[in-house]
Write an enzyme that holds these catalytic residues in place. Structure first.
Site, short mmCIF file in Angstrom:
data_model
loop_
_atom_site.label_atom_id
_atom_site.label_comp_id
_atom_site.label_asym_id
_atom_site.label_seq_id
_atom_site.Cartn_x
_atom_site.Cartn_y
_atom_site.Cartn_z
N SER A 30 0.82 -1.22 0.00
CA SER A 30 0.00 0.00 0.00
C SER A 30 0.86 1.27 0.00
O SER A 30 0.48 2.27 -0.63
CB SER A 30 -0.95 -0.01 1.20
OG SER A 30 -0.23 -0.17 2.40
N GLY A 97 8.04 -8.67 2.74
CA GLY A 97 7.37 -9.88 2.26
C GLY A 97 5.97 -10.06 2.78
O GLY A 97 5.32 -11.06 2.48
N GLU A 105 11.12 -8.30 -5.07
CA GLU A 105 11.53 -7.05 -4.42
C GLU A 105 13.02 -7.07 -4.11
O GLU A 105 13.72 -6.06 -4.31
CB GLU A 105 10.74 -6.85 -3.12
CG GLU A 105 9.28 -6.52 -3.35
CD GLU A 105 8.47 -6.47 -2.06
OE1 GLU A 105 7.48 -5.74 -2.03
OE2 GLU A 105 8.82 -7.18 -1.09
C1 5RP Z 1 5.42 -6.68 0.08
C2 5RP Z 1 6.17 -5.89 1.07
C3 5RP Z 1 5.58 -4.57 1.47
O1 5RP Z 1 6.50 -3.58 1.16
C4 5RP Z 1 5.31 -4.59 2.94
O2 5RP Z 1 4.44 -5.67 3.23
C5 5RP Z 1 4.67 -3.27 3.40
O3 5RP Z 1 3.37 -3.17 2.91
P1 5RP Z 1 2.48 -1.89 3.20
O4 5RP Z 1 3.13 -0.73 2.55
O5 5RP Z 1 1.14 -2.26 2.57
O6 5RP Z 1 2.38 -1.73 4.69
O7 5RP Z 1 7.22 -6.25 1.54
O8 5RP Z 1 6.00 -7.96 -0.12
#
Ligand code: 5RP
Length: 235
Positions: A30, A97, A105
């Protein structure tokens, strides 16, 4: 929502690092989605960049916002990657993750000249590990791999880890990543020796990648309701 404002403020501050002509790794989640939206506004105003998405979801988002993308096979250099995190420690080590995109990533972030992490203040911790550590594993032999992961965590100082296969919602079916793998979520409470744990996990056959990002991020942007703090690190 206050957390969304904080994520948005962190993402907005990252846009200042973008320059004409850059190839930019586009993170997942997000917070990264806010960055993609800000970047799309700049592209609409004439900024010339190319994006490299770190997940199918980000690819769809970027395409829907008109950001030109480069297939990863054609990438020669990634100048900048901007991505979120589940936890950030005071040394810019990360857990990532939560959105199951950690493999792509990490490949993109590690190949970048500069990785910027954008996060709301709730993600900043003294010691990594409150957020369950995602470990991406091959479906073949995943129960064997899960035991090895438990042993590696225990041997590197994690007390009573709990290793659980991530499921797709309430379906009971395993979640399958963009790369066709499974995720083991490892509740650790605290990971006292992050480097040792990272090395031990990487040595297990069946582990494709783990969510500890060590010495990859160079800039951490922590957003709150009012703005964002930018922290720079040596890489
Ligand atoms: C996806 C990730 C995201 O960067 C992590 O989960 C953070 O997510 P958000 O910005 O929705 O809090 O590592 O694999």
């Amino acid at each position: 929502m206050a957390q969304d404002d904080a994520k948005r403020n962190a993402a907005a501050a990252a846009v200042d690092f973008v320059e004409d002509g850059m190839t930019i790794g586009l993170g997942t989640g997000s917070t990264a989605a806010f960055f993609v939206e800000f970047l799309a506004d700049e592209v609409a105003d004439g900024l010339l960049i190319k994006g490299v998405p770190t997940s199918e979801a980000t690819q769809r988002l970027a395409e829907s916002h008109g950001i030109p993308l480069l297939p990863v096979e054609q990438v020669e250099r990634i100048h900048l990657t901007v991505d979120g995190a589940d936890e950030v420690d005071p040394h810019a080590n990360l857990i990532k993750g939560g959105g199951a995109a950690l493999l792509r990533e990490k490949i993109i972030a590690d190949a970048s000249d500069h990785m910027i992490v954008i996060a709301d203040a709730g993600k900043a911790v003294d010691v990594l590990g409150k957020f369950p550590l995602p470990v991406e594993v091959t479906p073949f032999g995943f129960t064997i791999t899960a035991k090895k992961v438990y042993d590696a965590l225990s041997a590197t100082g994690v007390s009573k880890p709990n290793v659980k296969l991530r499921e797709l919602g309430q379906s009971g079916a395993p979640l399958v990543t963009d790369g066709g793998n499974y995720i083991l979520d490892c509740a650790c409470k605290a990971i006292p020796n992050v480097r040792e744990t990272a090395v031990a996990l990487s040595m297990i056959p069946g582990v494709v990648e783990h969510g500890l990002f060590i010495n990859i991020a160079r800039t951490v942007i922590i957003g709150d309701d009012d703005g964002a703090e930018i922290l720079e690190f040596e890489s």
